[in-house]
Motif scaffolding. Structure first.
Motif, short mmCIF file in Angstrom:
data_model
loop_
_atom_site.label_atom_id
_atom_site.label_comp_id
_atom_site.label_asym_id
_atom_site.label_seq_id
_atom_site.Cartn_x
_atom_site.Cartn_y
_atom_site.Cartn_z
N ALA A 169 0.84 -1.21 0.00
CA ALA A 169 0.00 0.00 0.00
C ALA A 169 0.87 1.25 0.00
N ALA A 170 1.90 1.27 0.83
CA ALA A 170 2.79 2.43 0.90
C ALA A 170 3.53 2.63 -0.42
N ARG A 171 3.94 1.54 -1.02
CA ARG A 171 4.68 1.63 -2.29
C ARG A 171 3.82 2.22 -3.40
N SER A 172 2.51 2.07 -3.30
CA SER A 172 1.62 2.60 -4.34
C SER A 172 1.31 4.08 -4.14
N THR A 173 1.88 4.69 -3.12
CA THR A 173 1.69 6.12 -2.86
C THR A 173 3.00 6.86 -3.15
N SER A 174 2.99 8.16 -2.91
CA SER A 174 4.23 8.93 -3.10
C SER A 174 5.27 8.63 -2.03
N LEU A 175 4.92 7.82 -1.04
CA LEU A 175 5.92 7.38 -0.07
C LEU A 175 6.99 6.53 -0.74
N SER A 176 6.70 6.05 -1.93
CA SER A 176 7.67 5.22 -2.67
C SER A 176 8.92 5.99 -3.08
N ARG A 177 8.92 7.30 -2.90
CA ARG A 177 10.13 8.08 -3.22
C ARG A 177 11.13 8.05 -2.07
N TYR A 178 10.74 7.41 -0.96
CA TYR A 178 11.62 7.26 0.21
C TYR A 178 12.06 5.81 0.36
N TYR A 179 13.12 5.62 1.11
CA TYR A 179 13.62 4.28 1.38
C TYR A 179 12.85 3.69 2.57
N PRO A 180 12.25 2.52 2.40
CA PRO A 180 11.50 1.90 3.50
C PRO A 180 12.43 1.05 4.37
N PHE A 181 12.09 0.97 5.64
CA PHE A 181 12.76 0.04 6.54
C PHE A 181 11.82 -0.25 7.69
N THR A 182 12.10 -1.33 8.40
CA THR A 182 11.27 -1.66 9.56
C THR A 182 12.10 -1.52 10.83
N SER A 183 11.40 -1.16 11.88
CA SER A 183 12.01 -1.02 13.19
C SER A 183 10.96 -1.38 14.23
N HIS A 184 11.16 -2.48 14.93
CA HIS A 184 10.24 -2.90 15.99
C HIS A 184 8.78 -2.93 15.51
N ALA A 185 8.52 -3.68 14.47
CA ALA A 185 7.17 -3.85 13.93
C ALA A 185 6.56 -2.54 13.46
N THR A 186 7.41 -1.67 12.95
CA THR A 186 6.98 -0.37 12.44
C THR A 186 7.61 -0.14 11.07
N LEU A 187 6.81 0.30 10.11
CA LEU A 187 7.33 0.68 8.81
C LEU A 187 7.73 2.15 8.89
N ARG A 188 8.99 2.42 8.56
CA ARG A 188 9.53 3.77 8.61
C ARG A 188 10.09 4.12 7.23
N PHE A 189 10.47 5.37 7.07
CA PHE A 189 10.95 5.86 5.78
C PHE A 189 12.13 6.80 6.00
N SER A 190 13.07 6.77 5.05
CA SER A 190 14.22 7.66 5.13
C SER A 190 14.51 8.25 3.76
N THR A 191 15.26 9.32 3.76
CA THR A 191 15.62 9.99 2.51
C THR A 191 16.84 9.38 1.85
N GLY A 192 17.51 8.48 2.53
CA GLY A 192 18.69 7.83 1.96
C GLY A 192 18.75 6.38 2.35
N PRO A 193 19.55 5.59 1.64
CA PRO A 193 19.57 4.15 1.86
C PRO A 193 20.27 3.72 3.14
N GLN A 194 21.14 4.56 3.68
CA GLN A 194 21.87 4.19 4.89
C GLN A 194 21.80 5.32 5.90
N TRP A 195 20.62 5.62 6.37
CA TRP A 195 20.41 6.72 7.30
C TRP A 195 21.22 6.55 8.58
N TRP A 196 21.45 5.31 9.00
CA TRP A 196 22.19 5.05 10.23
C TRP A 196 23.67 5.42 10.10
#
Length: 123
Positions: free
Chosen positions: A41-68
């Motif tokens: 669902a998220a990928r089908s929105t404009s959120l797809s312009r961000y990098y997805p990742f999960t953290s503790h059963a949460t879908l999060r988004f970042s502006t780069g592939p290696q935010w950490w």
């Protein structure tokens, strides 16, 4: 030529499917098996312009592939999976601050749409 952003979404969809399969097994996890639906669902929105990742059963988004490593910033929006097959869309300005619940729903599309609205409102 590969597209790192597309690959990140492909990876997240596959990992979500595997997590959901694990969650369906007897005693597999408290996490409801609804992550793949959310990722799609998220990928089908404009959120797809961000990098997805999960953290503790949460879908999060970042502006780069290696935010950490400092390559990108984590957005102040998250979509958590909660018991009984629900999604909790929230905002959080920093890890030190409490989060603010923006929506609780059983619909992956509704959760993704609300997260998209919040991201767009933040600029």
């Amino acid at each position: 030529m590969t597209d790192p952003l597309s690959e990140a979404w492909d990876f997240q969809a596959q990992a979500a499917a595997e997590q959901d399969d694990f969650g369906r097994t007897s005693g597999g996890s408290w996490i409801p098996p609804i992550l793949r639906d959310l990722v799609l669902a998220a990928r089908s929105t404009s959120l797809s312009r961000y990098y997805p990742f999960t953290s503790h059963a949460t879908l999060r988004f970042s502006t780069g592939p290696q935010w950490w490593l400092g390559s990108g910033d984590v957005l102040a929006i998250g979509i958590a999976l909660v018991p009984e097959g629900r999604y909790l869309v929230y905002t959080q300005t920093s890890h030190d601050e409490p989060f603010s619940v923006e929506l609780e729903t059983t619909g992956a599309d509704e959760a993704a749409a609300r997260a998209e609205q919040l991201v767009n409102a933040l600029g």
